[in-house]
Design a protein around this motif. Sequence first.
Motif, PDB file in Angstrom:
ATOM      1  N   SER A  11       0.843  -1.193   0.000  1.00  0.00           N
ATOM      2  CA  SER A  11       0.000   0.000   0.000  1.00  0.00           C
ATOM      3  C   SER A  11       0.879   1.245   0.000  1.00  0.00           C
ATOM      4  N   ASP A  86      -5.779  -2.035  -2.168  1.00  0.00           N
ATOM      5  CA  ASP A  86      -6.041  -1.426  -0.859  1.00  0.00           C
ATOM      6  C   ASP A  86      -6.974  -2.310  -0.036  1.00  0.00           C
ATOM      7  N   TRP A  87      -8.015  -2.850  -0.683  1.00  0.00           N
ATOM      8  CA  TRP A  87      -8.920  -3.756   0.033  1.00  0.00           C
ATOM      9  C   TRP A  87      -8.188  -5.020   0.453  1.00  0.00           C
ATOM     10  N   ASP A  89      -5.018  -5.289   1.255  1.00  0.00           N
ATOM     11  CA  ASP A  89      -4.215  -4.927   2.426  1.00  0.00           C
ATOM     12  C   ASP A  89      -5.087  -4.823   3.672  1.00  0.00           C
ATOM     13  N   THR A  90      -6.263  -4.219   3.522  1.00  0.00           N
ATOM     14  CA  THR A  90      -7.201  -4.084   4.640  1.00  0.00           C
ATOM     15  C   THR A  90      -7.651  -5.460   5.119  1.00  0.00           C
ATOM     16  N   SER A  93      -4.976  -7.249   7.008  1.00  0.00           N
ATOM     17  CA  SER A  93      -4.704  -6.680   8.331  1.00  0.00           C
ATOM     18  C   SER A  93      -5.731  -7.122   9.369  1.00  0.00           C
ATOM     19  N   ALA A 110     -12.891  -4.926  12.091  1.00  0.00           N
ATOM     20  CA  ALA A 110     -12.743  -4.116  10.877  1.00  0.00           C
ATOM     21  C   ALA A 110     -13.773  -3.002  10.846  1.00  0.00           C
ATOM     22  N   THR A 113     -13.232  -0.320  13.395  1.00  0.00           N
ATOM     23  CA  THR A 113     -12.142   0.561  12.974  1.00  0.00           C
ATOM     24  C   THR A 113     -12.632   1.571  11.944  1.00  0.00           C
ATOM     25  N   PHE A 114     -13.573   1.154  11.090  1.00  0.00           N
ATOM     26  CA  PHE A 114     -14.137   2.049  10.084  1.00  0.00           C
ATOM     27  C   PHE A 114     -15.150   3.022  10.687  1.00  0.00           C
ATOM     28  N   CYS A 147     -18.474  -4.482   3.019  1.00  0.00           N
ATOM     29  CA  CYS A 147     -18.056  -3.144   3.443  1.00  0.00           C
ATOM     30  C   CYS A 147     -18.621  -2.056   2.533  1.00  0.00           C
TER      31      CYS A 147
END
Length: 166
Positions: A11, A86-87, A89-90, A93, A110, A113-114, A147
């Motif tokens: 990322s 990016d998704w 990597d998310t 994690s 998740a 966090t959002f 999401c």
Amino acid sequence: RAGLKMAYRASGTQVDRQFLWGIFSRVDKDRNGKISSDELQAALSNGSWNPFNPETVRLMISMFDRDKSGNITFDEFGSLWKYVTDWQDTFRSFDRDRSGRIDKGELKAALSTFGYRLSDRFYDLLIRRFDRAGEGTVAFDDFIQCCVTIEMLTSSFRQHDTSRNG
């Protein structure tokens, strides 16, 4: 299968156009200069050896198809590539047990966090809705759809909740 799953960049790393063109060319199987939903679905991997969720593919194409052709051109592909990586990597994690799937606790972490505060019952509902394998967990492609769906519902709700009182 060649394509988006072939190579991921960390990322924040700038991906050059030549690298993207190489991937785009491998995904564009019919060589028409556009990526269709079928080509994109074939190129994407959700980590479970199952086809990428066609609904998630359609959702992503609609988000990045600026010319409304129903396909992704090379110019649109760079944004789509960054979005998927990016998704990924998310997802990685929050996949704390490295199972390649998100369980209820990981999904709760998740979404918290959002900025979402949802009930356990709602998380159960999300798992049931987005768990196509029936294992009580959510694959990468379904995680994206989950999401994005929550964000779209939230945005729609905010348009109608002008006083911001819920």
